[in-house]
Design a protein around this motif. Structure first.
Motif, PDB file in Angstrom:
ATOM      1  N   LEU A  80       0.574  -0.958   0.251  1.00  6.16           N
ATOM      2  CA  LEU A  80      -0.129  -0.004  -0.082  1.00  6.16           C
ATOM      3  C   LEU A  80       0.948   1.186  -0.609  1.00  6.16           C
ATOM      4  CD1 LEU A  80      -2.733   1.255   0.505  1.00  6.16           C
ATOM      5  CD2 LEU A  80      -2.490   1.006   2.603  1.00  6.16           C
ATOM      6  N   ASP A  81       0.934   1.607  -1.235  1.00  4.96           N
ATOM      7  CA  ASP A  81       2.186   3.198  -1.123  1.00  4.96           C
ATOM      8  C   ASP A  81       1.407   3.882  -1.434  1.00  4.96           C
ATOM      9  OD1 ASP A  81       4.156   4.462  -1.708  1.00  4.96           O
ATOM     10  OD2 ASP A  81       4.274   3.366  -3.663  1.00  4.96           O
ATOM     11  N   GLY A  82       1.030   4.592  -0.398  1.00  2.00           N
ATOM     12  CA  GLY A  82       0.615   6.378  -0.267  1.00  2.00           C
ATOM     13  C   GLY A  82       1.605   7.414   0.071  1.00  2.00           C
ATOM     14  N   ILE A  83       1.928   8.400  -0.525  1.00  3.53           N
ATOM     15  CA  ILE A  83       2.271   9.305   0.053  1.00  3.53           C
ATOM     16  C   ILE A  83       1.421   9.950   1.481  1.00  3.53           C
ATOM     17  CG2 ILE A  83       2.194  10.778  -2.524  1.00  3.53           C
ATOM     18  CD1 ILE A  83      -0.280  13.066  -1.166  1.00  3.53           C
ATOM     19  N   THR A  84       2.576  10.306   1.983  1.00  2.79           N
ATOM     20  CA  THR A  84       2.021  10.906   3.674  1.00  2.79           C
ATOM     21  C   THR A  84       0.971  11.751   3.751  1.00  2.79           C
ATOM     22  OG1 THR A  84       3.170  13.086   3.759  1.00  2.79           O
ATOM     23  CG2 THR A  84       4.386  11.055   4.279  1.00  2.79           C
ATOM     24  N   GLY A  85      -0.146  11.354   4.510  1.00  2.00           N
ATOM     25  CA  GLY A  85      -1.075  12.121   4.464  1.00  2.00           C
ATOM     26  C   GLY A  85      -2.376  11.509   3.142  1.00  2.00           C
ATOM     27  N   SER A  86      -1.980  10.718   2.723  1.00  2.00           N
ATOM     28  CA  SER A  86      -2.832  10.054   1.657  1.00  2.00           C
ATOM     29  C   SER A  86      -4.661   9.066   2.423  1.00  2.00           C
ATOM     30  CB  SER A  86      -2.774   9.473   1.006  1.00  2.00           C
ATOM     31  OG  SER A  86      -1.066   8.101   0.971  1.00  2.00           O
ATOM     32  N   GLY A  87      -4.202   8.742   3.511  1.00  2.00           N
ATOM     33  CA  GLY A  87      -5.262   7.969   3.802  1.00  2.00           C
ATOM     34  C   GLY A  87      -4.952   6.485   3.941  1.00  2.00           C
ATOM     35  N   LYS A  88      -3.737   6.297   4.105  1.00  4.90           N
ATOM     36  CA  LYS A  88      -3.377   4.779   3.538  1.00  4.90           C
ATOM     37  C   LYS A  88      -4.255   4.015   5.195  1.00  4.90           C
ATOM     38  CE  LYS A  88       1.036   5.805   4.193  1.00  4.90           C
ATOM     39  NZ  LYS A  88       0.991   6.874   3.919  1.00  4.90           N
ATOM     40  N   ARG A 106       6.202 -10.192  -7.487  1.00 11.23           N
ATOM     41  CA  ARG A 106       5.738 -10.632  -5.641  1.00 11.23           C
ATOM     42  C   ARG A 106       4.866 -10.183  -4.853  1.00 11.23           C
ATOM     43  NH1 ARG A 106      11.258 -10.976  -6.191  1.00 11.23           N
ATOM     44  NH2 ARG A 106      12.369 -12.475  -6.620  1.00 11.23           N
ATOM     45  N   TYR A 107       4.479  -8.852  -5.235  1.00  8.11           N
ATOM     46  CA  TYR A 107       3.439  -8.100  -4.448  1.00  8.11           C
ATOM     47  C   TYR A 107       2.508  -7.510  -5.277  1.00  8.11           C
ATOM     48  CZ  TYR A 107       7.271  -8.719  -0.299  1.00  8.11           C
ATOM     49  OH  TYR A 107       8.074  -8.728   0.986  1.00  8.11           O
ATOM     50  N   GLN A 108       1.420  -7.362  -4.699  1.00  9.46           N
ATOM     51  CA  GLN A 108       0.465  -6.227  -5.736  1.00  9.46           C
ATOM     52  C   GLN A 108       0.209  -4.742  -5.184  1.00  9.46           C
ATOM     53  OE1 GLN A 108      -3.648  -7.792  -5.898  1.00  9.46           O
ATOM     54  NE2 GLN A 108      -4.324  -5.543  -7.264  1.00  9.46           N
ATOM     55  N   ARG A 109       0.916  -3.624  -5.759  1.00 12.45           N
ATOM     56  CA  ARG A 109       1.122  -2.676  -5.866  1.00 12.45           C
ATOM     57  C   ARG A 109      -0.608  -2.052  -5.664  1.00 12.45           C
ATOM     58  NH1 ARG A 109       6.338   0.709  -7.609  1.00 12.45           N
ATOM     59  NH2 ARG A 109       6.437   2.182  -6.118  1.00 12.45           N
ATOM     60  N   LEU A 110      -0.828  -1.351  -4.256  1.00  9.41           N
ATOM     61  CA  LEU A 110      -1.412  -0.241  -4.776  1.00  9.41           C
ATOM     62  C   LEU A 110      -1.222   1.488  -4.271  1.00  9.41           C
ATOM     63  CD1 LEU A 110      -4.219  -2.264  -2.000  1.00  9.41           C
ATOM     64  CD2 LEU A 110      -4.233  -2.185  -4.676  1.00  9.41           C
ATOM     65  N   LYS A 111      -1.742   2.024  -4.959  1.00 12.47           N
ATOM     66  CA  LYS A 111      -1.281   3.716  -4.915  1.00 12.47           C
ATOM     67  C   LYS A 111      -2.308   4.575  -4.280  1.00 12.47           C
ATOM     68  CE  LYS A 111       2.689   4.966  -6.320  1.00 12.47           C
ATOM     69  NZ  LYS A 111       3.566   5.708  -7.705  1.00 12.47           N
ATOM     70  N   LEU A 112      -1.570   4.965  -3.900  1.00 17.75           N
ATOM     71  CA  LEU A 112      -2.437   6.957  -3.029  1.00 17.75           C
ATOM     72  C   LEU A 112      -1.496   7.867  -3.198  1.00 17.75           C
ATOM     73  CD1 LEU A 112      -4.077   5.209   0.336  1.00 17.75           C
ATOM     74  CD2 LEU A 112      -4.729   5.074  -1.661  1.00 17.75           C
ATOM     75  N   SER A 113      -2.125   8.774  -4.940  1.00 18.04           N
ATOM     76  CA  SER A 113      -1.029   9.867  -4.977  1.00 18.04           C
ATOM     77  C   SER A 113      -1.605  10.614  -4.242  1.00 18.04           C
ATOM     78  CB  SER A 113      -1.561   9.470  -6.286  1.00 18.04           C
ATOM     79  OG  SER A 113      -2.900   9.555  -7.281  1.00 18.04           O
ATOM     80  N   ALA A 114      -2.232  11.170  -3.604  1.00 16.47           N
ATOM     81  CA  ALA A 114      -3.141  12.574  -3.061  1.00 16.47           C
ATOM     82  C   ALA A 114      -3.541  12.078  -1.768  1.00 16.47           C
ATOM     83  CB  ALA A 114      -3.945  12.747  -3.937  1.00 16.47           C
TER      84      ALA A 114
END
Length: 722
Positions: free
Chosen positions: A213-221, A364-372
């Motif tokens: 779960l790859d999300g910028i700081t403050g993106s609500g991970k 190997r891992y599925q990537r989920l991105k949060l960019s905002a």
């Protein structure tokens, strides 16, 4: 006839065989008592097997079975894997599982008293006070009732005898409340909702599935992985979830968020708990009644009954690497535990480790991105302050740009955060007369001056002493001078700059307990602090809506030394710190003081180009065959004398097995050559990814014949090179 093979939490090479007495229900995984030598010890039945007819050994019997569900097969496999991978005795890993052995037995009980409504003819003023206290307090023990009423405990006993109070035996360790809310989260952004639905679908399907779960700081991970937790809990009434956090401070801070989302607080697990709290969490986890457990890295070794989801929050954080005892990385071990449990695992971070990124890129891992960030919140603008062009005034540590920004922010009624990863007032104390640098006894570690307590402290060993009036070496009075800044010194400078500002320090010295941490975080969130000066503890997931300025006092400090991850760690830490700013409607900015504006980490930080920086790191490590494109291990030796460690190094080097694709470097003196009176040397081992480096290190250790005074430890995938 059957026998039980019992593993004990001791440095023993294998489980021992015991006879199973008739009528004793012993199963694989049972927690048992059995004699070992002349002592009865607690162990775990690793397997139950048929005893062959020609086995005439006189085996000692299993004495008793604890009333706890047996350790699952998946957990036993995990203990064995962790031991083999990290080159440790299985018993040492089992000792981490059995850290709260009070949980093996039912909860202790206590006697509580409640009014019956019956009033005796012999009521005295003292008895009336006790009954009034009992009605107000509810079920209470005798000592507390007597204290509240201001009488002796004998008055309580007298009321029981005449029937006015009823004595009830109740368990001390109550079960944790069960979560009740498994619905979908509210006010999710489109990105968050999409990621959450992907996780829900995967967990509904079941099986081992790793996610980044790859999300910028403050993106609500956190809100996103809450969706995964809700799905896991709703899927089965006994499903359990483990959330790993890098700091005790975070464990304390997020409990309320979990309670608000799921209707019940999670069970905590960390070193700050009392023995009673630990046994409660251990027992409830082992029985499957603790549905959500949140804790530090050691929570990974709790005996879950039906673990369906693991979350490693801030997965890049170096706190997940255990350096003492059994060395392991909780992130990597967490992935293996999820695989053995047939569970999902989510690795969450704004600055994921390069190893994790490469695993995601290779499928190997599925990537989920949060960019905002949600709503109006935006990432802060990051500017580099070149200290070669804008140096602080003599005796100061803040540049003119940073002091101007601090003044502006304070006058606007907004908050500032200054980051410096050095505790105390000054990291080095030197004698102006003879040049002596004060060190901890029997350790080559400089003493740090703590001016608030007027003590000199070794942050490596914890040793401290009052600051002497004269130099211990030459005897010169008033000659000891602190060199360099710590957070206390920076806070002192801010108070001089902004005399009306409310300035506080946030470090492990000022936040020694969870209560201390909560107090600082709550005061900052409530706007009761104008400038917070802190160490890396400030980077750990805190949300301060009115914080608009972050100042990084010395961005270069973590770049020093021979650590292959120095650049990556610096980028991660500074990104996390800078990300504390502008998390609400007000825009934020970060000023980064550095002498190395041309460093790739600094350039990427200023440009917000994380992926570009990781590409540079990837290329360098791939060229050199370093992790994640190669394997690495360390062997650390220590001995009481320089002569003994030199000879031990020679013997150890000579015993290193030959292996194709393996390179052994050393022995070399450790950067901290003497620690607690013991001389230290290191070997570094590198190999290609295909080689079983754990097996190589185990074979090397097995062939070593060293004096008993020499200590040897292996570190697979080392993170510390001290």
């Amino acid at each position: 006839m059957k026998l039980a093979r019992i593993l004990f939490p001791l440095p023993l090479p294998e489980p021992f065989d015991y006879a199973i007495p008739d009528g004793l229900d012993v199963q694989p995984g049972s927690y048992v008592r059995a004699p070992l030598g002349k002592i009865e010890r607690t162990g775990v039945v690793w397997e139950v097997k048929e005893r062959s007819e020609d086995d005439t050994r006189e085996l000692k019997p299993v004495l008793d079975v604890f009333p706890v569900p047996p350790m699952t097969e998946a957990m036993r496999k995990f203990v064995s894997f962790a031991a083999r991978y990290n080159v440790a005795h299985p018993g040492h890993v089992l000792a981490m599982v059995l850290r709260a052995r009070g949980g093996l037995t039912p909860s202790p009980t206590q006697t509580l008293y409640v009014p019956t409504g019956h009033r005796s003819n012999r009521m005295t003023d003292a008895r009336i006070k006790v009954l009034e206290a009992a009605r107000e307090a509810g079920p209470t023990n005798a000592a507390e009732l007597a204290r509240q009423a201001g009488v002796s405990p004998g008055v309580v006993k007298g009321l029981v005898e005449v029937g006015s109070l009823d004595a009830r035996e109740v368990e001390t360790d109550l079960p944790y409340p069960q979560p009740t809310n498994f619905g979908r989260g509210e006010h999710l952004t489109g990105e968050q909702q999409e990621a959450g639905e992907t996780l829900r679908a995967a967990i509904a399907k079941g099986g081992f599935q790793p996610f980044l779960l790859d999300g910028i700081t403050g993106s609500g991970k956190t809100e996103v992985y809450f969706e995964a937790i809700a799905e896991a809990l709703s899927k089965a009434g006994d499903a359990q979830v483990l959330v790993l956090l890098p700091e005790i401070a975070l464990t304390q801070a997020v409990l309320k968020r979990f309670e608000a989302r799921f209707g019940a607080p999670p069970a905590p697990w960390h070193s700050g708990l009392s023995d009673a709290e630990r046994r409660r969490t251990w027992r409830e986890t082992a029985h499957g009644r603790a549905r959500i457990v949140i804790g530090a890295r050691s929570a990974l070794f709790l005996p879950f009954r039906n673990l369906k989801l693991i979350i490693v929050d801030e997965e890049h954080d170096t706190s997940f690497k255990q350096e003492d005892g059994v060395t392991y990385h909780a992130r990597d071990m967490g992935v293996m535990r999820a695989k053995l449990e047939d569970a999902a695992i989510i690795l969450a971070s704004a600055t994921p480790a390069l190893e994790t990124v490469v695993n995601a890129e290779q499928g190997r891992y599925q990537r989920l991105k949060l960019s905002a960030r949600p709503g109006a919140a935006k990432l802060p603008d990051i500017e580099l302050v070149d200290l070669r062009n804008d140096p602080p005034e003599k005796g100061h540590w803040l540049s003119s740009r940073l002091t101007h920004a601090l003044t502006e922010t304070f006058e606007a009624g907004e908050q500032s955060l200054l980051f410096l990863n050095r505790r105390g007032y000054a990291p080095l104390v030197i004698c102006k007369a003879c040049g002596e640098r004060l060190k901890s006894p029997a350790t080559e570690s400089w003493l740090t001056e703590h001016r608030y307590t007027n003590r000199l402290v070794c942050h490596l060993t914890g040793w401290s002493m009052p600051k002497p009036a004269a130099c211990p070496m030459c005897g010169a009075k008033d000659s000891l001078m602190g060199v360099g800044p710590g957070v206390e010194r920076v806070a002192e400078e801010v108070r001089q700059l902004l005399p009306r500002a409310r300035v506080e320090i946030f470090s492990s010295d000022t936040a020694q307990t969870g209560e201390d941490t909560r107090g600082i975080v709550e005061r900052m969130a409530a706007g009761e602090i104008d400038v917070l000066v802190g160490t890396q503890i400030v980077a750990k997931g805190h949300n301060f809506p009115n914080l608009t300025l972050v100042g990084i006092v010395d961005a270069d400090s973590s770049m020093k030394g021979g650590d292959l991850r120095a650049g990556e760690r610096t980028f991660q830490l500074l990104s996390q710190v800078a990300g504390r700013a502008g998390r609400a409607e007000r825009p934020g900015r970060a000023l980064v003081q550095t002498y190395a504006t041309e460093n790739p980490a600094m350039i990427a930080l200023a440009e917000g180009d994380r992926d570009g920086f990781l590409q540079i790191e990837r290329d360098v490590r791939a060229e050199l065959g370093l992790p994640p494109f190669g394997r690495m291990a360390a062997l650390i030796l220590s001995a009481p004398s320089a002569e003994m460690i030199e000879e031990a190094g020679r013997l150890t080097g000579a015993a290193a097995p030959n292996g194709e694709g393996i390179t052994v470097y050393g022995p070399a003196p450790a950067p901290i050559g003497i620690l607690r009176g013991r001389h230290r040397i290191r070997f570094l081992v590198t190999s290609t990814r295909e080689i079983d480096l754990s097996a190589y290190m185990a074979a090397w250790l097995k062939g070593l014949k060293l004096p008993t005074a020499v200590r040897v430890s292996a570190d697979i995938d080392p993170y510390s090179f001290l």
